[in-house]
Structure formats: structure tokens, C-alpha cells
Design a protein around this motif. Structure first.
Motif, PDB file in Angstrom:
ATOM      1  N   LEU A   1       0.860  -1.181   0.000  1.00  0.00           N
ATOM      2  CA  LEU A   1       0.000   0.000   0.000  1.00  0.00           C
ATOM      3  C   LEU A   1       0.899   1.234   0.000  1.00  0.00           C
ATOM      4  N   GLU A   2       1.824   1.285  -0.953  1.00  0.00           N
ATOM      5  CA  GLU A   2       2.880   2.298  -0.919  1.00  0.00           C
ATOM      6  C   GLU A   2       2.789   3.316  -2.048  1.00  0.00           C
ATOM      7  N   GLU A   3       1.789   3.209  -2.925  1.00  0.00           N
ATOM      8  CA  GLU A   3       1.682   4.161  -4.028  1.00  0.00           C
ATOM      9  C   GLU A   3       1.030   5.461  -3.553  1.00  0.00           C
ATOM     10  N   TRP A   4       1.433   6.566  -4.176  1.00  0.00           N
ATOM     11  CA  TRP A   4       0.754   7.843  -3.961  1.00  0.00           C
ATOM     12  C   TRP A   4      -0.353   7.945  -4.995  1.00  0.00           C
ATOM     13  N   VAL A   5      -1.582   7.969  -4.539  1.00  0.00           N
ATOM     14  CA  VAL A   5      -2.727   7.857  -5.453  1.00  0.00           C
ATOM     15  C   VAL A   5      -3.520   9.158  -5.463  1.00  0.00           C
ATOM     16  N   ASP A   6      -3.767   9.652  -6.684  1.00  0.00           N
ATOM     17  CA  ASP A   6      -4.629  10.818  -6.892  1.00  0.00           C
ATOM     18  C   ASP A   6      -6.056  10.299  -7.060  1.00  0.00           C
TER      19      ASP A   6
ATOM     20  N   ARG B   1     -10.244  18.440   9.437  1.00  0.00           N
ATOM     21  CA  ARG B   1     -10.350  18.091  10.864  1.00  0.00           C
ATOM     22  C   ARG B   1      -9.917  16.650  11.114  1.00  0.00           C
ATOM     23  N   GLU B   2     -10.340  15.734  10.242  1.00  0.00           N
ATOM     24  CA  GLU B   2      -9.972  14.327  10.394  1.00  0.00           C
ATOM     25  C   GLU B   2      -8.745  13.957   9.567  1.00  0.00           C
ATOM     26  N   GLU B   3      -8.269  14.896   8.742  1.00  0.00           N
ATOM     27  CA  GLU B   3      -7.137  14.656   7.845  1.00  0.00           C
ATOM     28  C   GLU B   3      -7.399  13.453   6.936  1.00  0.00           C
ATOM     29  N   VAL B   4      -8.579  13.488   6.310  1.00  0.00           N
ATOM     30  CA  VAL B   4      -8.961  12.400   5.411  1.00  0.00           C
ATOM     31  C   VAL B   4      -9.405  12.958   4.061  1.00  0.00           C
ATOM     32  N   VAL B   5      -9.148  12.168   3.028  1.00  0.00           N
ATOM     33  CA  VAL B   5      -9.668  12.449   1.691  1.00  0.00           C
ATOM     34  C   VAL B   5     -10.984  11.687   1.553  1.00  0.00           C
ATOM     35  N   VAL B   6     -12.012  12.376   1.093  1.00  0.00           N
ATOM     36  CA  VAL B   6     -13.359  11.794   1.067  1.00  0.00           C
ATOM     37  C   VAL B   6     -13.825  11.614  -0.378  1.00  0.00           C
ATOM     38  N   LEU B   7     -14.346  10.434  -0.650  1.00  0.00           N
ATOM     39  CA  LEU B   7     -15.010  10.134  -1.916  1.00  0.00           C
ATOM     40  C   LEU B   7     -16.477   9.856  -1.624  1.00  0.00           C
TER      41      LEU B   7
ATOM     42  N   ARG C   1     -32.651   8.996  -2.469  1.00  0.00           N
ATOM     43  CA  ARG C   1     -31.256   9.431  -2.260  1.00  0.00           C
ATOM     44  C   ARG C   1     -30.467   8.361  -1.519  1.00  0.00           C
ATOM     45  N   THR C   2     -29.346   7.950  -2.117  1.00  0.00           N
ATOM     46  CA  THR C   2     -28.399   7.051  -1.456  1.00  0.00           C
ATOM     47  C   THR C   2     -26.997   7.607  -1.659  1.00  0.00           C
ATOM     48  N   LEU C   3     -26.232   7.667  -0.584  1.00  0.00           N
ATOM     49  CA  LEU C   3     -24.882   8.209  -0.645  1.00  0.00           C
ATOM     50  C   LEU C   3     -23.915   7.261   0.052  1.00  0.00           C
ATOM     51  N   PHE C   4     -22.901   6.825  -0.677  1.00  0.00           N
ATOM     52  CA  PHE C   4     -21.805   6.068  -0.088  1.00  0.00           C
ATOM     53  C   PHE C   4     -20.636   7.017   0.121  1.00  0.00           C
ATOM     54  N   ARG C   5     -20.094   7.018   1.332  1.00  0.00           N
ATOM     55  CA  ARG C   5     -19.000   7.932   1.685  1.00  0.00           C
ATOM     56  C   ARG C   5     -17.787   7.116   2.132  1.00  0.00           C
ATOM     57  N   VAL C   6     -16.672   7.309   1.444  1.00  0.00           N
ATOM     58  CA  VAL C   6     -15.413   6.638   1.782  1.00  0.00           C
ATOM     59  C   VAL C   6     -14.438   7.688   2.291  1.00  0.00           C
ATOM     60  N   LYS C   7     -13.837   7.411   3.454  1.00  0.00           N
ATOM     61  CA  LYS C   7     -12.816   8.302   4.003  1.00  0.00           C
ATOM     62  C   LYS C   7     -11.485   7.551   4.065  1.00  0.00           C
ATOM     63  N   LEU C   8     -10.467   8.161   3.454  1.00  0.00           N
ATOM     64  CA  LEU C   8      -9.133   7.552   3.420  1.00  0.00           C
ATOM     65  C   LEU C   8      -8.119   8.541   3.978  1.00  0.00           C
ATOM     66  N   PRO C   9      -7.207   8.065   4.826  1.00  0.00           N
ATOM     67  CA  PRO C   9      -6.213   8.986   5.396  1.00  0.00           C
ATOM     68  C   PRO C   9      -5.289   9.551   4.327  1.00  0.00           C
ATOM     69  N   LYS C  10      -5.001  10.853   4.426  1.00  0.00           N
ATOM     70  CA  LYS C  10      -4.091  11.472   3.460  1.00  0.00           C
ATOM     71  C   LYS C  10      -2.651  11.075   3.776  1.00  0.00           C
ATOM     72  N   ILE C  11      -1.784  11.287   2.815  1.00  0.00           N
ATOM     73  CA  ILE C  11      -0.361  11.033   3.040  1.00  0.00           C
ATOM     74  C   ILE C  11       0.199  12.100   3.972  1.00  0.00           C
ATOM     75  N   HIS C  12       0.962  11.671   4.962  1.00  0.00           N
ATOM     76  CA  HIS C  12       1.673  12.596   5.835  1.00  0.00           C
ATOM     77  C   HIS C  12       3.123  12.666   5.373  1.00  0.00           C
ATOM     78  N   TYR C  13       3.514  13.825   4.896  1.00  0.00           N
ATOM     79  CA  TYR C  13       4.876  13.986   4.391  1.00  0.00           C
ATOM     80  C   TYR C  13       5.840  14.118   5.554  1.00  0.00           C
ATOM     81  N   GLU C  14       6.941  13.390   5.483  1.00  0.00           N
ATOM     82  CA  GLU C  14       7.935  13.436   6.549  1.00  0.00           C
ATOM     83  C   GLU C  14       9.108  14.313   6.140  1.00  0.00           C
TER      84      GLU C  14
ATOM     85  N   PRO D   1      -5.274  16.214  -1.526  1.00  0.00           N
ATOM     86  CA  PRO D   1      -4.045  15.516  -1.124  1.00  0.00           C
ATOM     87  C   PRO D   1      -4.027  14.084  -1.670  1.00  0.00           C
ATOM     88  N   PHE D   2      -2.837  13.559  -1.867  1.00  0.00           N
ATOM     89  CA  PHE D   2      -2.704  12.159  -2.259  1.00  0.00           C
ATOM     90  C   PHE D   2      -3.084  11.262  -1.085  1.00  0.00           C
ATOM     91  N   VAL D   3      -3.547  10.055  -1.416  1.00  0.00           N
ATOM     92  CA  VAL D   3      -3.698   9.022  -0.393  1.00  0.00           C
ATOM     93  C   VAL D   3      -2.653   7.946  -0.698  1.00  0.00           C
TER      94      VAL D   3
END
Length: 325
Positions: free
Chosen positions: A173-178, A249-255, A312-325, A210-212
């Protein structure tokens, strides 16, 4: 004396006389939400034996809730019986989970074998389609048809790869994904499908996102499954919204994938992510699409949730963003 004896036992224990619970320890009262005694056994169990022995049944709390129960009736003194009860709901749920896991393992192995057999000829189709495209002149009207062959064969390879991943999940799970690009690419694969011919699509992709960090092919399958799921709910007409944004606030990328289809009935909403659960008739669905989505999101350290009501139906996915070191 009798009360002391009951309270010494930590498991739910009661004394029964003539079909009524006449005394019970605190654990028993808490289990059944009892406020007072005596209470008839038929109010506490769906069924129970007339004599001594072990039995399995469903317990009925006085608030109307049910639980899976194992119980035993034993002789006591003065014409009374001891009733020892255990709530085995959690154990049954665990057993069911293990059975599903075994079923998933078998299905994953079968899916992997099928995908492997499909993958090889698909590779040949893509190879020769690309060679044909290179040989065609730029103005050829056949280019459009060849591009569609390449696009649809690529989609089949993505599905086949997802089946392989279902049997043998990838650990990298090491790719930077747009995620914006993933959404665009996946919709381009199926925009010509009959399900989307009369569907109005509204794009609400964040300008900067941000990338995930993750596995691109798995995130592609996640996105494709959610879009197809919405298309099937719309049954060929309606509105589809594809939305991305960053939640600081949660530092997540949302789809979010939203449709104005009929909605998901409340009674099945909690089951939609379970493997093999499907509402499609005639064997048209495997019940694996949303289960695969759930597994992919979980492997990426994210969450997936659904909001639904008629229209109305909504699916919400939250994925943590990349933290740059």
C-alpha cells in the motif's frame, strides 16, 4: 438463605415453580431487564421444556429485544427448579463469522483460478487491439471502435485483477494515489455502458486534493464498484454525483458517490457489506461487490458508510491522506 445462594452464582440463575420465575439473582434480572417477580417463563423464552434438561431457544427481554440463549433446568428443593441461562448471541455471531470466512476463502480460491484463466486471453486481446490501433491511420473511423475494445478489455482486466486480489489481497500500500484521477479513469471505463446512457452525471471533484497512500488497483476497484452499484440502483435513468473533498479536521480524503435511486430499505442497510448478501434476483448478483469495497477500505485504514432514504443514497469513503515526513 435462598437469596444468598442465588447471588453467590455469577451466571444468570433463577428458581422456577409451576411455570413462573419466583426468585432470581441480579445477573438474571439484568439479562432479562426484570423489575419485579414473579414472571411467567413464556414471557422470557420462545419455548422451554416441561421437564428437566438442556435446551436452546431465544430469550425475550421485557423491552421486546431478543437474544440467543442456552439454558438448563435442574431439580431443586420444595418442588422448585433451578434455571441457569447463558446469552450466546456473541458466540453464535462469531461462529457465523468463521463460517463466512471459510466460505470466503473457498470463493477467493475459485475466483482466483477463474481470474487467472481469463487474464491470459485478455492480455492477448489488449496486445492485438493496440497493435491494430498503431496500424490504423489517424483519420480512420475504426479508431473509435478499437479504442472501445481497449477500454472494455482493460475494464475486464481490472475486474479479473480484483478477483485475484479477493483471493490473495495485495499487501503493498505504498503508491501515492490521486483519487480524482482514479474517479475520472474508472468512470471513463463504463460511461458508454447502457446503465449510464440516460444518467445525468454531476462532477464535484475538489480542485486540489491531497494524495492518499495505498494500492492504486484496489482503489480503482473500490471506485468502479461504487459507481456501478449506483448505476444499477438508477436502472438506467436518474442523477449521479461523483464528489471528492478534503476534510482537514480528520485529515482524510473523502469520496462520495450519490444517486437519486429508490434507496436502501432500513431493514437490510446493516447487511449490505456482508459477503454474499444481495437483493438482485435470478442469480444476477454475487453479493461480493460491496464486501470487496469494505475490505479494500479497511486495508487502507479508512471507513465506508452509507446514508439512504427513498430518492437518495450516498456512499461515503474516508481515506487517510499522506503525511509527508
Amino acid at each position: 438463605m435462598k437469596k444468598d445462594f442465588l447471588e453467590e452464582i455469577k451466571d444468570p440463575l433463577a428458581l422456577v415453580r409451576e411455570g413462573q420465575v419466583v426468585a432470581a439473582n441480579e445477573a438474571f434480572r439484568l439479562l432479562f431487564h426484570l423489575e419485579g417477580l414473579p414472571v411467567e417463563l413464556r414471557r422470557l423464552f420462545e419455548h422451554y421444556p416441561a421437564d428437566y434438561g438442556l435446551f436452546e431457544t431465544r430469550g425475550k427481554r421485557l423491552d421486546g429485544s431478543l437474544f440467543e440463549a442456552e439454558a438448563v433446568l435442574l431439580p431443586f428443593q420444595d418442588g422448585q427448579k433451578q434455571l441457569l441461562v447463558r446469552d450466546v448471541s456473541q458466540r453464535r455471531a462469531t461462529e457465523k463469522m468463521w463460517l463466512q470466512a471459510e466460505r470466503l476463502t473457498a470463493m477467493g480460491k475459485l475466483a482466483g483460478e477463474i481470474a487467472h484463466e481469463i487474464n491470459n486471453p485478455l492480455g492477448g486481446i489488449l496486445l492485438y487491439a493496440n497493435l491494430l490501433r498503431e496500424d490504423l491511420p489517424e483519420a480512420s473511423p475504426l479508431l473509435l471502435h478499437v479504442d472501445k475494445i481497449i477500454k472494455l478489455a482493460t475494464r475486464c482486466r481490472i475486474i479479473a485483477k480484483a478477483l485475484l486480489n479477493f483471493g490473495r489481497p495485495e499487501d503493498t500500500l505504498e503508491e501515492w494515489v490521486d483519487l480524482n484521477q482514479v474517479v475520472r479513469d474508472m468512470f471513463s471505463l463504463i460511461e458508454d455502458h447502457r446503465l449510464f446512457k440516460a444518467v445525468t452525471v454531476r462532477w464535484e471533484l475538489a480542485e486540489t486534493l491531497p494524495f492518499v497512500q495505498g494500492n492504486r488497483s484496489q482503489l480503482e476497484q473500490l471506485t468502479l464498484n461504487l459507481i456501478i452499484n449506483a448505476g444499477e440502483a438508477l436502472a438506467g435513468q436518474g442523477h449521479l454525483v461523483l464528489r471528492t473533498y478534503y476534510q482537514s479536521r480528520e485529515e482524510v480524503v473523502v469520496l462520495e458517490v450519490e444517486d437519486d435511486g429508490p434507496g436502501i430499505p432500513p431493514e437490510i442497510r446493516e447487511k449490505i457489506f456482508e459477503p454474499f448478501f444481495t437483493t438482485k434476483k435470478g442469480g444476477k448478483g454475487t453479493g461480493l461487490g460491496l464486501a470487496i469495497c469494505h475490505g479494500i477500505v479497511k486495508r487502507h485504514g479508512g471507513t465506508i458508510e452509507v446514508e439512504s432514504q427513498p430518492g437518495r443514497t450516498l456512499f461515503r469513503v474516508k481515506l487517510p491522506k499522506i503525511h509527508y515526513e
